[in-house]
Scaffold this motif. Structure first.
Motif, mmCIF file in Angstrom:
data_model
loop_
_atom_site.group_PDB
_atom_site.id
_atom_site.type_symbol
_atom_site.label_atom_id
_atom_site.label_comp_id
_atom_site.label_asym_id
_atom_site.label_seq_id
_atom_site.Cartn_x
_atom_site.Cartn_y
_atom_site.Cartn_z
ATOM 1 N N LEU A 29 36.030 -43.886 -11.937
ATOM 2 C CA LEU A 29 34.686 -43.425 -11.583
ATOM 3 C C LEU A 29 34.577 -43.179 -10.075
ATOM 4 O O LEU A 29 33.936 -42.213 -9.640
ATOM 5 N N ALA A 30 35.219 -44.022 -9.275
ATOM 6 C CA ALA A 30 35.229 -43.824 -7.822
ATOM 7 C C ALA A 30 35.870 -42.486 -7.470
ATOM 8 O O ALA A 30 35.397 -41.767 -6.582
ATOM 9 N N GLY A 61 29.123 -42.908 -0.979
ATOM 10 C CA GLY A 61 28.671 -44.305 -0.991
ATOM 11 C C GLY A 61 29.064 -45.017 -2.278
ATOM 12 O O GLY A 61 29.592 -46.135 -2.260
ATOM 13 N N GLY A 62 28.819 -44.365 -3.406
ATOM 14 C CA GLY A 62 29.179 -44.957 -4.692
ATOM 15 C C GLY A 62 30.673 -45.133 -4.845
ATOM 16 O O GLY A 62 31.150 -46.133 -5.390
ATOM 17 N N VAL A 70 36.923 -52.499 -7.457
ATOM 18 C CA VAL A 70 38.336 -52.436 -7.862
ATOM 19 C C VAL A 70 39.128 -53.553 -7.181
ATOM 20 O O VAL A 70 39.932 -54.241 -7.817
ATOM 21 N N LEU A 71 38.888 -53.751 -5.897
ATOM 22 C CA LEU A 71 39.615 -54.787 -5.154
ATOM 23 C C LEU A 71 39.257 -56.181 -5.642
ATOM 24 O O LEU A 71 40.136 -57.054 -5.726
ATOM 25 N N THR A 72 37.987 -56.423 -5.990
ATOM 26 C CA THR A 72 37.615 -57.743 -6.501
ATOM 27 C C THR A 72 38.224 -58.004 -7.870
ATOM 28 O O THR A 72 38.363 -59.146 -8.280
ATOM 29 N N ARG A 73 38.604 -56.948 -8.555
ATOM 30 C CA ARG A 73 39.245 -57.103 -9.864
ATOM 31 C C ARG A 73 40.756 -57.261 -9.754
ATOM 32 O O ARG A 73 41.453 -57.294 -10.749
ATOM 33 N N TRP A 84 43.418 -43.553 -5.519
ATOM 34 C CA TRP A 84 42.134 -42.900 -5.256
ATOM 35 C C TRP A 84 42.328 -41.635 -4.428
ATOM 36 O O TRP A 84 41.795 -40.574 -4.773
ATOM 37 N N SER A 85 43.105 -41.742 -3.366
ATOM 38 C CA SER A 85 43.256 -40.583 -2.493
ATOM 39 C C SER A 85 44.142 -39.502 -3.106
ATOM 40 O O SER A 85 43.819 -38.317 -3.035
#
Length: 137
Positions: A29-30, A61-62, A70-73, A84-85
């Motif tokens: 989604l990001a 922002g979203g 993602v990082l907390t997961r 992502w990039s």
């Protein structure tokens, strides 16, 4: 609805067998939000409605907020950012070619493939380095 989801414990005795939620849905989604925001920049730059600027701000922002999720997961930052990039660059280039008739040569397509392959190798290397074996981690 809270603004941040607490991480689910993985290794504590009380939560034996509990797993973190997957990092992949918020990462995907990001990527979609980032690509949408980047493509919306084109509309803003060509004198489009200021509403496109709202899409840019909300999209970026979203996307960054979801990268935090993602990082907390548990996904490593290098892997998350790389995926992502790289996928974002590829999707943006393909969408810009389709929507705005921007040139995309065979050499450009090969370069996008190399970027994506490199990120996938980095992801596999990270898993191997942590000693993960499939889904039985």
């Amino acid at each position: 609805m809270s603004s941040a989801e607490p991480p689910v414990p993985v290794d504590d005795a009380a939560g034996a067998g509990a797993r973190r939620p997957s990092a992949w849905p918020p990462l995907l989604l990001a990527i979609v939000l980032e690509v949408s925001a980047t493509l919306s920049l084109r509309a803003v730059s060509t004198g489009g409605s200021w509403w496109w600027l709202c899409v840019v701000v909300i999209g970026y922002g979203g996307s960054f907020w979801l990268l935090g999720v993602v990082l907390t997961r548990g996904m490593p930052v290098g892997v998350a950012y790389g995926i992502w990039s790289a996928i974002g660059v590829a999707l943006t280039a393909l969408a810009a070619a389709a929507l705005f008739a921007e040139a995309l040569s065979p050499l450009s397509l090969a370069g996008l493939g190399v970027i994506i392959a490199g990120v996938l190798l980095a992801e596999l290397g990270t898993r191997h380095g942590r000693g993960e074996q499939g889904s039985a981690g």
